[in-house]
Design a protein around this motif. Structure first.
Motif, short mmCIF file in Angstrom:
data_model
loop_
_atom_site.label_atom_id
_atom_site.label_comp_id
_atom_site.label_asym_id
_atom_site.label_seq_id
_atom_site.Cartn_x
_atom_site.Cartn_y
_atom_site.Cartn_z
N GLN A 23 0.81 -1.22 0.00
CA GLN A 23 0.00 0.00 0.00
C GLN A 23 0.84 1.27 0.00
O GLN A 23 0.45 2.27 -0.59
CB GLN A 23 -0.92 0.01 1.22
N ILE A 24 1.98 1.25 0.68
CA ILE A 24 2.74 2.50 0.83
C ILE A 24 4.01 2.53 -0.02
O ILE A 24 4.85 3.40 0.16
CB ILE A 24 3.10 2.78 2.32
N HIS A 25 4.12 1.61 -0.98
CA HIS A 25 5.39 1.51 -1.72
C HIS A 25 5.75 2.81 -2.44
O HIS A 25 6.93 3.09 -2.64
CB HIS A 25 5.36 0.34 -2.69
N GLU A 26 4.75 3.60 -2.80
CA GLU A 26 5.07 4.85 -3.49
C GLU A 26 5.77 5.85 -2.57
O GLU A 26 6.42 6.78 -3.04
CB GLU A 26 3.81 5.47 -4.10
N TRP A 27 5.61 5.67 -1.26
CA TRP A 27 6.35 6.50 -0.30
C TRP A 27 7.74 5.91 -0.04
O TRP A 27 8.71 6.64 0.13
CB TRP A 27 5.58 6.58 1.02
N VAL A 28 7.79 4.59 0.00
CA VAL A 28 9.04 3.91 0.39
C VAL A 28 10.10 3.99 -0.72
O VAL A 28 11.26 4.31 -0.47
CB VAL A 28 8.77 2.42 0.71
N LEU A 29 9.67 3.67 -1.94
CA LEU A 29 10.64 3.40 -3.00
C LEU A 29 11.50 4.58 -3.46
O LEU A 29 12.69 4.38 -3.74
CB LEU A 29 9.95 2.74 -4.20
N PRO A 30 10.94 5.79 -3.56
CA PRO A 30 11.80 6.86 -4.10
C PRO A 30 13.11 7.03 -3.34
O PRO A 30 14.15 7.30 -3.94
CB PRO A 30 10.91 8.10 -3.96
N HIS A 31 13.09 6.84 -2.03
CA HIS A 31 14.33 7.03 -1.25
C HIS A 31 15.13 5.73 -1.11
O HIS A 31 16.31 5.77 -0.80
CB HIS A 31 14.00 7.58 0.14
N LEU A 32 14.48 4.60 -1.32
CA LEU A 32 15.12 3.31 -1.03
C LEU A 32 15.65 2.59 -2.26
O LEU A 32 16.61 1.81 -2.17
CB LEU A 32 14.10 2.41 -0.30
N ALA A 33 15.04 2.85 -3.41
CA ALA A 33 15.35 2.05 -4.60
C ALA A 33 16.82 2.15 -5.00
O ALA A 33 17.45 3.19 -4.88
CB ALA A 33 14.47 2.52 -5.77
N ARG A 34 17.34 1.01 -5.48
CA ARG A 34 18.67 0.93 -6.08
C ARG A 34 19.81 1.25 -5.11
O ARG A 34 20.86 1.75 -5.52
CB ARG A 34 18.75 1.82 -7.33
N ARG A 35 19.61 0.95 -3.85
CA ARG A 35 20.70 1.07 -2.87
C ARG A 35 21.01 -0.31 -2.30
O ARG A 35 20.08 -1.08 -2.01
CB ARG A 35 20.28 1.97 -1.70
N PRO A 36 22.29 -0.63 -2.10
CA PRO A 36 22.60 -1.89 -1.42
C PRO A 36 21.94 -1.89 -0.04
O PRO A 36 21.89 -0.85 0.62
CB PRO A 36 24.13 -1.85 -1.29
N LEU A 37 21.45 -3.05 0.38
CA LEU A 37 20.69 -3.12 1.62
C LEU A 37 21.33 -4.07 2.63
O LEU A 37 21.85 -5.13 2.27
CB LEU A 37 19.28 -3.65 1.34
N SER A 38 21.23 -3.67 3.89
CA SER A 38 21.41 -4.61 4.98
C SER A 38 20.02 -4.81 5.59
O SER A 38 19.18 -3.91 5.50
CB SER A 38 22.37 -4.07 6.03
N LEU A 39 19.80 -5.96 6.18
CA LEU A 39 18.47 -6.29 6.70
C LEU A 39 18.56 -6.77 8.14
O LEU A 39 19.54 -7.41 8.51
CB LEU A 39 17.85 -7.41 5.86
N VAL A 40 17.54 -6.43 8.92
CA VAL A 40 17.37 -7.12 10.20
C VAL A 40 16.30 -8.17 9.96
O VAL A 40 15.14 -7.83 9.70
CB VAL A 40 16.94 -6.17 11.34
#
Ligand code: ATP
Ligand code: MN
Ligand code: MN
Length: 308
Positions: A44-61
């Protein structure tokens, strides 16, 4: 609008074409929040999440059995993540290491499938891995520090950054402190970006040594706010905006406007239960103008904080 998930088997479903096993598994017991609930939230909120998060290497908990069971911070989760989630080989001192990144809502669902309860991106994108496009000043108050103090430091640090010609944006972390996130043009490499952040943090702490420190040792942090500039090194991360924390009440890290920073706010003000309400009530992106505000960390700026 979200389509209802097509049921396959009782212990499996799929969302945006991503297989979700144990969808009814409770990840946040206090809220009764299930894996499917979390996946739907990101859908539902991916349009808020993705602009800042997309295409960056990720670490995860990752907390495969939920937040009250075992959790681990992972840079290289490998096989746990569905194959549909994209990967990139990042050069390391010896050879390279594989990181996952996201580009789509389906990729976010893929992370949920792997039990990722927190998502922590690099400050650079895969298109220019060696040049960060934002800096994070992470204010970490020691226990017992009043919120008013955190608030005041956020404001004075903002002033310092603005006097350097930069534009910091504010984020609640879902935990104890705040992040000031500064967009920069991806031109300077990691070492210089980190040296700049260190220079700013040290100058700030020097003006108020009773209250502030840039020393990460426990003893020096006692009774103070630690200005954690170490989020700005190559391979370092900070939690992503609009993503959940594996903490009590399922808090979410949320961008806010500076005029929302007041005595009533708290770092854990927003959570999975009240986030949608906030987003639907917003008239404008609280971080509107973020990309346009990026400035290069040029020689003049570095010199201004004592970096040669
Ligand atoms: P708070 O407001 O409570 O400080 P925060 O997200 O800023 O919330 P910190 O402890 O200040 O939390 O920051 C830790 C950051 O360090 C995380 O955001 C994460 O990106 C990174 N990190 C590196 N290694 C780990 C680890 N082993 N466990 C958790 N975080 C880690
Ligand atoms: Mn912090
Ligand atoms: Mn920190």
């Amino acid at each position: 609008p979200s389509k209802p998930a097509a049921r396959k088997r009782k212990d499996e479903t799929s969302l945006l074409g991503v297989r979700l096993t144990s969808p009814e598994r409770v990840l946040f017991p206090e809220q009764g929040l299930t894996k499917l609930d979390l996946a739907r939230l990101y859908e539902q909120i991916h349009e808020w999440v993705l602009p800042h998060l997309a295409r960056r290497p990720l670490s995860l908990v990752r907390c495969p059995q939920g937040r009250n069971d075992e959790c681990f911070f992972q840079k290289h989760p490998r096989s746990a993540i569905p194959d549909s989630v994209p990967r990139i080989d990042v050069p390391e001192k010896k050879g390279s290491a594989e990181y996952v990144y996201v580009e789509s809502a389906a990729d976010l669902i893929g992370l949920v499938q792997a039990g990722a309860l927190e998502i922590h991106p690099w400050g650079s994108r895969i298109d220019h891995l060696e040049q960060p496009d934002n800096l994070v000043f992470d204010l970490d108050p020691d226990e017992g520090i009043a919120w008013q103090e955190v608030l005041r430091v956020a404001v004075t640090l903002r002033e310092r950054l603005e006097s350097l010609g930069l534009t910091p944006f504010l984020r609640t972390t879902g935990g104890k402190g705040l992040h000031l996130v500064v967009p920069i043009e991806p031109s300077a490499e990691w070492d210089r970006a980190k040296a700049f952040a260190k220079g700013v943090a040290e100058a700030h702490a020097k003006d108020d040594p009773q209250r502030l420190t840039t020393n990460m040792s426990k003893a020096k942090r006692e009774g103070r706010i630690f200005i954690d500039y170490l989020r700005n090194g190559r391979g370092a991360t900070a939690v992503a905006s609009y993503t959940v924390r594996a903490r009590q009440n399922a808090p979410v890290a949320v961008p806010i406007r500076w005029d929302e920073l007041n005595a009533a706010l708290r770092a854990d003000r927003y959570n999975v239960q009240n986030l949608r309400r906030r987003l639907s009530a917003l008239r404008e992106d609280p971080w509107a103008g973020f990309s346009e505000a990026a400035r290069p960390l040029d020689a003049k700026l570095l010199k201004a904080v004592g970096v040669k």
